[in-house]
Design a protein around this motif. Structure first.
Motif, PDB file in Angstrom:
ATOM      1  N   ASP A 141       0.817  -1.213   0.000  1.00 39.95           N
ATOM      2  CA  ASP A 141       0.000   0.000   0.000  1.00 39.95           C
ATOM      3  C   ASP A 141       0.854   1.268   0.000  1.00 39.95           C
ATOM      4  OD1 ASP A 141      -2.312   1.520   0.016  1.00 39.95           O
ATOM      5  OD2 ASP A 141      -2.593   1.379   2.182  1.00 39.95           O
ATOM      6  N   GLY A 142       1.332   1.654  -1.194  1.00 36.47           N
ATOM      7  CA  GLY A 142       2.067   2.912  -1.328  1.00 36.47           C
ATOM      8  C   GLY A 142       3.512   2.822  -0.887  1.00 36.47           C
ATOM      9  N   VAL A 143       4.231   1.791  -1.323  1.00 38.65           N
ATOM     10  CA  VAL A 143       5.631   1.591  -0.932  1.00 38.65           C
ATOM     11  C   VAL A 143       6.557   2.236  -1.966  1.00 38.65           C
ATOM     12  CG1 VAL A 143       7.441  -0.147  -0.618  1.00 38.65           C
ATOM     13  CG2 VAL A 143       5.164  -0.512   0.359  1.00 38.65           C
ATOM     14  N   SER A 144       7.565   2.978  -1.476  1.00 42.73           N
ATOM     15  CA  SER A 144       8.535   3.630  -2.354  1.00 42.73           C
ATOM     16  C   SER A 144       9.958   3.374  -1.846  1.00 42.73           C
ATOM     17  CB  SER A 144       8.297   5.146  -2.404  1.00 42.73           C
ATOM     18  OG  SER A 144       6.995   5.443  -2.871  1.00 42.73           O
ATOM     19  N   PHE A 145      10.851   3.024  -2.770  1.00 39.35           N
ATOM     20  CA  PHE A 145      12.267   2.835  -2.418  1.00 39.35           C
ATOM     21  C   PHE A 145      13.083   2.743  -3.704  1.00 39.35           C
ATOM     22  CE2 PHE A 145      10.450  -1.348  -2.954  1.00 39.35           C
ATOM     23  CZ  PHE A 145      11.427  -2.091  -3.597  1.00 39.35           C
ATOM     24  N   ASP A 146      14.418   2.891  -3.569  1.00 37.75           N
ATOM     25  CA  ASP A 146      15.352   2.747  -4.686  1.00 37.75           C
ATOM     26  C   ASP A 146      16.342   1.630  -4.378  1.00 37.75           C
ATOM     27  OD1 ASP A 146      14.151   4.928  -5.892  1.00 37.75           O
ATOM     28  OD2 ASP A 146      15.630   6.358  -5.111  1.00 37.75           O
ATOM     29  N   MET A 147      16.910   1.042  -5.450  1.00 35.91           N
ATOM     30  CA  MET A 147      17.992   0.072  -5.293  1.00 35.91           C
ATOM     31  C   MET A 147      19.113   0.419  -6.260  1.00 35.91           C
ATOM     32  SD  MET A 147      16.111  -3.631  -4.729  1.00 35.91           S
ATOM     33  CE  MET A 147      17.702  -4.441  -4.493  1.00 35.91           C
ATOM     34  N   TYR A 148      20.360   0.170  -5.829  1.00 36.81           N
ATOM     35  CA  TYR A 148      21.531   0.571  -6.592  1.00 36.81           C
ATOM     36  C   TYR A 148      22.320  -0.648  -7.077  1.00 36.81           C
ATOM     37  CZ  TYR A 148      20.296   5.041  -4.596  1.00 36.81           C
ATOM     38  OH  TYR A 148      19.596   6.173  -4.237  1.00 36.81           O
ATOM     39  N   GLU A 149      23.114  -0.450  -8.084  1.00 35.38           N
ATOM     40  CA  GLU A 149      23.857  -1.544  -8.710  1.00 35.38           C
ATOM     41  C   GLU A 149      24.749  -2.267  -7.704  1.00 35.38           C
ATOM     42  OE1 GLU A 149      27.030  -2.345 -12.357  1.00 35.38           O
ATOM     43  OE2 GLU A 149      26.134  -0.362 -12.119  1.00 35.38           O
ATOM     44  N   GLY A 150      24.638  -3.600  -7.686  1.00 33.06           N
ATOM     45  CA  GLY A 150      25.452  -4.417  -6.798  1.00 33.06           C
ATOM     46  C   GLY A 150      24.983  -4.465  -5.366  1.00 33.06           C
ATOM     47  N   GLU A 151      23.897  -3.769  -5.055  1.00 35.98           N
ATOM     48  CA  GLU A 151      23.404  -3.700  -3.679  1.00 35.98           C
ATOM     49  C   GLU A 151      22.594  -4.951  -3.321  1.00 35.98           C
ATOM     50  OE1 GLU A 151      20.880  -0.622  -0.867  1.00 35.98           O
ATOM     51  OE2 GLU A 151      20.325  -0.756  -2.978  1.00 35.98           O
ATOM     52  N   THR A 152      22.649  -5.339  -2.044  1.00 34.24           N
ATOM     53  CA  THR A 152      21.721  -6.317  -1.494  1.00 34.24           C
ATOM     54  C   THR A 152      20.823  -5.580  -0.503  1.00 34.24           C
ATOM     55  OG1 THR A 152      23.238  -8.190  -1.726  1.00 34.24           O
ATOM     56  CG2 THR A 152      21.442  -8.430  -0.151  1.00 34.24           C
ATOM     57  N   LEU A 153      19.550  -5.499  -0.854  1.00 30.75           N
ATOM     58  CA  LEU A 153      18.565  -4.856   0.016  1.00 30.75           C
ATOM     59  C   LEU A 153      17.756  -5.953   0.692  1.00 30.75           C
ATOM     60  CD1 LEU A 153      17.030  -2.329   1.066  1.00 30.75           C
ATOM     61  CD2 LEU A 153      15.553  -2.516  -0.955  1.00 30.75           C
ATOM     62  N   GLY A 154      17.839  -6.028   2.005  1.00 33.28           N
ATOM     63  CA  GLY A 154      17.069  -7.021   2.752  1.00 33.28           C
ATOM     64  C   GLY A 154      15.657  -6.522   2.996  1.00 33.28           C
ATOM     65  N   LEU A 155      14.686  -7.368   2.736  1.00 29.95           N
ATOM     66  CA  LEU A 155      13.274  -7.036   2.973  1.00 29.95           C
ATOM     67  C   LEU A 155      12.742  -8.000   4.019  1.00 29.95           C
ATOM     68  CD1 LEU A 155      10.603  -5.630   2.404  1.00 29.95           C
ATOM     69  CD2 LEU A 155      10.334  -7.056   0.374  1.00 29.95           C
ATOM     70  N   VAL A 156      12.334  -7.464   5.162  1.00 28.58           N
ATOM     71  CA  VAL A 156      11.962  -8.310   6.289  1.00 28.58           C
ATOM     72  C   VAL A 156      10.596  -7.921   6.834  1.00 28.58           C
ATOM     73  CG1 VAL A 156      13.041  -6.885   8.074  1.00 28.58           C
ATOM     74  CG2 VAL A 156      12.909  -9.347   8.407  1.00 28.58           C
ATOM     75  N   GLY A 157       9.919  -8.897   7.408  1.00 28.10           N
ATOM     76  CA  GLY A 157       8.606  -8.676   8.007  1.00 28.10           C
ATOM     77  C   GLY A 157       7.939 -10.011   8.267  1.00 28.10           C
ATOM     78  N   GLU A 158       6.856  -9.983   9.035  1.00 28.60           N
ATOM     79  CA  GLU A 158       6.134 -11.210   9.344  1.00 28.60           C
ATOM     80  C   GLU A 158       5.322 -11.678   8.146  1.00 28.60           C
ATOM     81  OE1 GLU A 158       4.795 -10.995  13.879  1.00 28.60           O
ATOM     82  OE2 GLU A 158       4.344  -9.149  12.820  1.00 28.60           O
ATOM     83  N   SER A 159       4.839 -12.926   8.208  1.00 28.73           N
ATOM     84  CA  SER A 159       3.959 -13.442   7.169  1.00 28.73           C
ATOM     85  C   SER A 159       2.735 -12.538   7.069  1.00 28.73           C
ATOM     86  CB  SER A 159       3.501 -14.867   7.506  1.00 28.73           C
ATOM     87  OG  SER A 159       4.581 -15.749   7.446  1.00 28.73           O
ATOM     88  N   GLY A 160       2.352 -12.221   5.821  1.00 26.77           N
ATOM     89  CA  GLY A 160       1.193 -11.365   5.607  1.00 26.77           C
ATOM     90  C   GLY A 160       1.517  -9.897   5.545  1.00 26.77           C
ATOM     91  N   LEU A 181      10.697  -7.505  16.147  1.00 25.61           N
ATOM     92  CA  LEU A 181      11.290  -8.540  15.285  1.00 25.61           C
ATOM     93  C   LEU A 181      12.689  -8.910  15.755  1.00 25.61           C
ATOM     94  CD1 LEU A 181      10.333  -7.393  11.657  1.00 25.61           C
ATOM     95  CD2 LEU A 181       9.257  -9.192  13.001  1.00 25.61           C
ATOM     96  N   ILE A 182      13.473  -7.908  16.114  1.00 28.66           N
ATOM     97  CA  ILE A 182      14.862  -8.139  16.541  1.00 28.66           C
ATOM     98  C   ILE A 182      14.905  -8.857  17.886  1.00 28.66           C
ATOM     99  CG2 ILE A 182      17.001  -6.995  17.242  1.00 28.66           C
ATOM    100  CD1 ILE A 182      16.305  -4.821  15.137  1.00 28.66           C
ATOM    101  N   ASP A 183      14.026  -8.466  18.804  1.00 30.47           N
ATOM    102  CA  ASP A 183      13.986  -9.104  20.126  1.00 30.47           C
ATOM    103  C   ASP A 183      13.605 -10.578  20.039  1.00 30.47           C
ATOM    104  OD1 ASP A 183      14.698  -6.765  21.358  1.00 30.47           O
ATOM    105  OD2 ASP A 183      12.644  -6.169  21.871  1.00 30.47           O
ATOM    106  N   ALA A 184      12.888 -10.941  18.966  1.00 30.16           N
ATOM    107  CA  ALA A 184      12.426 -12.328  18.812  1.00 30.16           C
ATOM    108  C   ALA A 184      13.463 -13.240  18.162  1.00 30.16           C
ATOM    109  CB  ALA A 184      11.137 -12.358  17.987  1.00 30.16           C
ATOM    110  N   VAL A 185      14.594 -12.679  17.707  1.00 32.03           N
ATOM    111  CA  VAL A 185      15.628 -13.494  17.055  1.00 32.03           C
ATOM    112  C   VAL A 185      16.234 -14.462  18.072  1.00 32.03           C
ATOM    113  CG1 VAL A 185      17.882 -13.466  15.933  1.00 32.03           C
ATOM    114  CG2 VAL A 185      16.184 -11.744  15.338  1.00 32.03           C
ATOM    115  N   PRO A 186      16.173 -15.795  17.824  1.00 33.48           N
ATOM    116  CA  PRO A 186      16.712 -16.770  18.780  1.00 33.48           C
ATOM    117  C   PRO A 186      18.209 -16.596  18.990  1.00 33.48           C
ATOM    118  CG  PRO A 186      15.373 -17.860  17.107  1.00 33.48           C
ATOM    119  CD  PRO A 186      15.589 -16.451  16.646  1.00 33.48           C
TER     120      PRO A 186
END
Length: 571
Positions: free
Chosen positions: A339-358, A562-567
């Protein structure tokens, strides 16, 4: 000290196949006591699930008990040999005094029966209760396992529940008869870290309330530190080490245990090469050999600079799925997956996309490749607007934009040898002058991802999960892409196999220099491989920034959760 609730002594189990016989379990011995959680840890094929199934004699006819005994002593003075009692007596124990939570709840629950009915059936089968009493007890169980809106959940079918909710229904069913022993077989595999943490807390709390003995089976030693009292480490059908959790976690003695602990990305610097099991098992053969884990030859100069022109520009992207429709057949509501997501990615970059299911992360990844219809916004790839392109106009770009799917088995044709599946892509785009050249190039790709030439003619079911993921990577690389979407490409893999795949991706990225959108629900993995991290929640962008900044200094409360839940995270 009181006698053990369950005692497995010198158990050897043999499987007979067309190729011959092999011992799946070899002289294993361990005890489980009331009020304690005993974790059985190991990779796929180590024998941990076979151990669980052997306790309840749920193994296929091809399995034969060669030696040993399994004793169940609920009262401390009336032991029962589970291998010698009759089927009728064993049936009274199964699901009643000894319960099991199976690894995959969707295949364990009947898809045609409401969730409430399935728990009620277990109650009525093992206890003389009326339907009304069973319904009342089921509602109470649903409250105990913290299912939202228990009355509503009672009437829902399994497909209408999330992964975590289905697992809770399975837990409710397993504890419905107040068992003395609960066996949990990989109950949190592939669940979001927050859901995983909730399920672990729930099992721990229920174990304390009901004074159960628990066998907790997992491939992740990070989880063990948070839930288990005792640990049993298995490797190739043998127990290589066992003892109190604190001792195993802080001072492991066997190289295999050391390997399982060391493979976790959370213990290593971002971008560093992860150690593998083979590195540590070499120590057993050559004790004086020093294990040296090399760093990848990826320098900070490769991290994309903001002054460069973006490879990908996403502006106000929307992916809405129609919900209910009015009397005229038009949607009256929408599920706003993105719903209205905006971002850029650059050459050779690894962009991590994280979030819960759904949260919309997979939908976003598929929308970038135009595999999912877009409701609004723009996607510019190297300056070209993808949102308005027709299917035939997208075909030339498919060479450059590839995806590694979450489940490689379902994305491969089960009736097609894997070599043909890879060669097919090369053939469609004319990347070979003849069949021989196509085959040679396919074999090169298989070897590049660590497989052998003779794997060309094998079918998907003949490979392990990690090998199938390598096949998926080879197929994605076949067309020399410059942009790659990795959709949960290491979820549900053993930690050691996960380390191998992450190292492989790092090596291939160094060679091919592709830009990567790395989708995962595990922030420790995302932090390890990414230059930047983007967090999504309910279709919206929560925050985006450098990986270290997001991981160590998150702004959003959702990211902190999310970070606090990392085992195994220590801070």
């Amino acid at each position: 000290m009181a006698s053990p609730l369950l005692s497995v002594h010198n158990l050897t189990l043999r499987f007979s196949t067309e190729e011959g016989s092999f011992d799946a379990l070899q002289q294993i011995s361990f005890d489980v006591r009331r009020g304690e959680i005993t974790a059985i840890v190991g990779e796929s094929g180590s024998g941990k699930s076979v151990t669980a199934l052997s306790i309840l004699r749920l193994l296929p006819p091809a399995a034969t008990y060669i030696s040993g005994d399994i004793t169940f002593d609920e009262n401390g003075h009336s032991p029962v040999d589970l291998l010698s009692i009759g089927e009728e007596e064993l049936r009274k124990l199964r699901g009643n005094r000894i319960s099991m939570i199976f690894q995959e709840p969707m295949t364990s629950l009947n898809p045609l029966v409401r969730c409430g009915e399935q728990v009620m059936e277990a109650l009525r089968l093992h206890g003389a209760v009326s339907r009304q009493e069973a319904r009342k007890e089921t509602l109470e169980l649903f409250r105990k396992v913290e299912l939202p809106d228990p009355d509503n959940m009672l009437e829902r079918y399994p497909h209408q529940l999330s992964g975590g909710q289905k697992q809770r229904v399975m837990i409710a069913m397993a504890i419905s008869c107040n068992p003395a022993l609960l066996i949990a077989d990989e109950p949190t595999t592939a669940l979001d870290v927050t859901v995983q943490k909730n399920v672990l807390t729930l099992i721990r709390n229920l174990q304390g309330q009901l004074d159960m003995g628990v066998i907790f089976i997992t491939h992740d030693l990070g989880l063990v530190s948070e839930i288990a009292d005792q640990v049993v480490v298995m490797y190739k059908g043998k127990i290589v080490e066992q003892g109190p959790t604190k001792k195993i976690m802080t001072a492991p003695s066997h190289p295999y245990t050391k390997a399982l602990l060391a493979c976790r990305p959370i213990l290593h610097e971002p971008g560093s090469r992860l150690p593998m099991v083979s590195d540590f098992l070499a120590e057993e053969e050559s004790p004086n050999q020093t294990i040296h884990i090399t760093e990848p030859d990826i320098t900070k100069e490769q991290t994309p600079q903001k002054t460069k022109i973006p490879v990908l520009e996403v502006s106000d992207l929307k992916v809405w799925f129609p919900g209910r429709k009015n009397i005229f057949g038009k949607p009256s509501s929408f599920n706003k997956a993105v719903d209205g997501v905006s971002f850029d990615m650059y050459e050779g970059e690894t962009l991590g996309l994280v979030g819960e299911s759904g949260c919309g992360k997979t939908t976003l990844g598929r929308a970038l490749l135009r595999l999912t219809p877009i409701s609004g916004g723009k996607i510019l790839y190297k300056g070209k607007d993808l949102t308005g392109l027709r299917k035939k106009d997208m075909k030339p770009l498919r060479k450059e934009i590839q995806i590694i799917f979450q489940d490689p088995y379902s994305s491969l044709n089960p009736r097609m040898p894997v070599g043909i599946a890879i060669r097919e892509a090369l053939d469609v785009y004319g990347m070979g002058r003849n069949t021989r050249e196509l085959q040679e190039r396919t074999i090169q790709l298989l070897e590049k991802v660590g497989l052998k030439a003779d794997h060309f003619k094998r079918y998907p079911h003949e490979f392990s999960g990690g090998q199938r993921q390598r096949i998926g990577i080879a197929r994605a690389l076949a067309l020399d892409p410059s942009f790659m979407v990795c959709d949960e490409s290491v979820s549900a893999l053993d930690v050691s196999v996960q380390a191998q795949v992450l190292n492989l991706l790092a090596d291939l990225k160094k060679e091919y220099r592709f830009t990567t959108l790395f989708i995962s629900h595990d922030l420790s993995v995302v932090h390890h491989v990414s230059d930047r991290i983007m967090v999504m929640n309910k279709g919206l962008l929560e925050e985006i920034g450098p990986a270290a900044e997001i991981y160590h200094h998150p702004v959003s409360p959702y990211t902190k959760k999310l970070i606090d839940a990392v085992p195994g995270k220590t801070g």
